[in-house]
Scaffold this active site. Structure first.
Site, PDB file in Angstrom:
ATOM      1  N   ALA A  85      11.866  49.076 -28.215  1.00 57.63           N
ATOM      2  CA  ALA A  85      12.981  48.950 -26.547  1.00 57.63           C
ATOM      3  C   ALA A  85      13.766  50.125 -26.550  1.00 57.63           C
ATOM      4  O   ALA A  85      13.520  51.107 -27.808  1.00 57.63           O
ATOM      5  CB  ALA A  85      13.626  47.282 -27.174  1.00 57.63           C
ATOM      6  N   ASP A  86      14.630  50.228 -25.186  1.00 60.66           N
ATOM      7  CA  ASP A  86      15.633  51.127 -24.959  1.00 60.66           C
ATOM      8  C   ASP A  86      16.154  50.166 -23.684  1.00 60.66           C
ATOM      9  O   ASP A  86      16.013  50.106 -23.139  1.00 60.66           O
ATOM     10  CB  ASP A  86      14.584  52.715 -24.263  1.00 60.66           C
ATOM     11  CG  ASP A  86      15.164  53.529 -24.235  1.00 60.66           C
ATOM     12  OD1 ASP A  86      15.689  54.020 -25.494  1.00 60.66           O
ATOM     13  OD2 ASP A  86      16.329  53.901 -23.547  1.00 60.66           O
ATOM     14  N   THR A  87      17.068  50.769 -23.796  1.00 56.96           N
ATOM     15  CA  THR A  87      17.460  49.875 -22.680  1.00 56.96           C
ATOM     16  C   THR A  87      19.199  51.446 -22.168  1.00 56.96           C
ATOM     17  O   THR A  87      19.891  52.074 -23.254  1.00 56.96           O
ATOM     18  CB  THR A  87      18.865  49.072 -23.939  1.00 56.96           C
ATOM     19  OG1 THR A  87      18.169  48.187 -24.562  1.00 56.96           O
ATOM     20  CG2 THR A  87      20.589  48.411 -23.021  1.00 56.96           C
TER      21      THR A  87
END
Length: 206
Positions: A85-87
């Site tokens: 994931a990346d935010t």
């Protein structure tokens, strides 16, 4: 102990993502990617020239998942889905990453003060038989922050490992007037979308 086929690899260093997976009973093994060192990062998080925030966050999540899935094969590890994931936080079309120092953290919070911004979290799942990705978008509106409140917050360790210089699960919750979207997505892992993607990858979730 859960059967191996109900377990995933998590390619993330975020303690918040671990907490969220445990919250919904998803068993995982950490698969850590290198973020620095003599050979550099396994996956760069640099923004490409002209890259839009949605494209950026989706690309980084996908590259992390693909790299981690290749490691699983190279190391002859048990075959399980890999989740990454990346935010990122975006306002006025600009990407606000993790602040490098106090001055950057203060500047970011001043920019967010009294305004609505977007939190984008992309998730990607890779396995030998599946490749999938979803990006979840939430809107967050901050109240007006006083200089004293910003200075006090930036004097703590809180802002420095978080995109946009804040985390909704910590003291910065007091800054937030309204959210529209996914609370867990703002934390860094949209649980509803994550469960849907892992089901598609064949994980036997209820």
């Amino acid at each position: 102990m859960k059967p191996v086929e109900k377990k995933i690899y998590l390619a993330s260093k975020s303690p918040r993502r671990r907490e969220l997976l445990r919250q919904v009973g998803i068993d995982f093994e950490l698969l850590m990617l290198r973020s620095d060192g003599p050979r550099g990062a396994d996956v760069t998080e640099e923004v490409l020239p002209g890259e839009a925030p949605l494209d950026y966050v989706a690309r980084v999540a996908k590259e992390k998942a693909v790299f981690a899935a290749e490691l699983v094969v190279k190391r002859r590890m048990a075959a399980r889905p890999v989740l990454s994931a990346d935010t990122t936080v975006t306002i006025d079309g600009a990407i606000l990453g993790k602040p490098a120092n106090t001055a950057e953290a203060i500047a970011m919070l001043q920019q967010l003060s009294g305004r609505t911004h977007q939190v984008l979290t992309a998730i990607a799942v890779e396995s030998a038989s599946f490749s999938g990705q979803i990006t979840q978008v939430s809107e967050v509106r901050f109240g007006v922050l006083s200089p004293a409140a910003i200075a006090a917050y930036c004097a703590t360790p809180e802002p420095y490992d978080k995109a946009g210089a804040y985390g909704i699960q910590g003291p910065a919750a007091a800054f937030i007037e309204h959210i529209a979207g996914s609370h867990s997505g703002i934390m860094g892992l949209p649980i509803y979308e994550t469960v849907q993607l892992l089901r598609q990858a064949g994980l036997p979730l209820p």
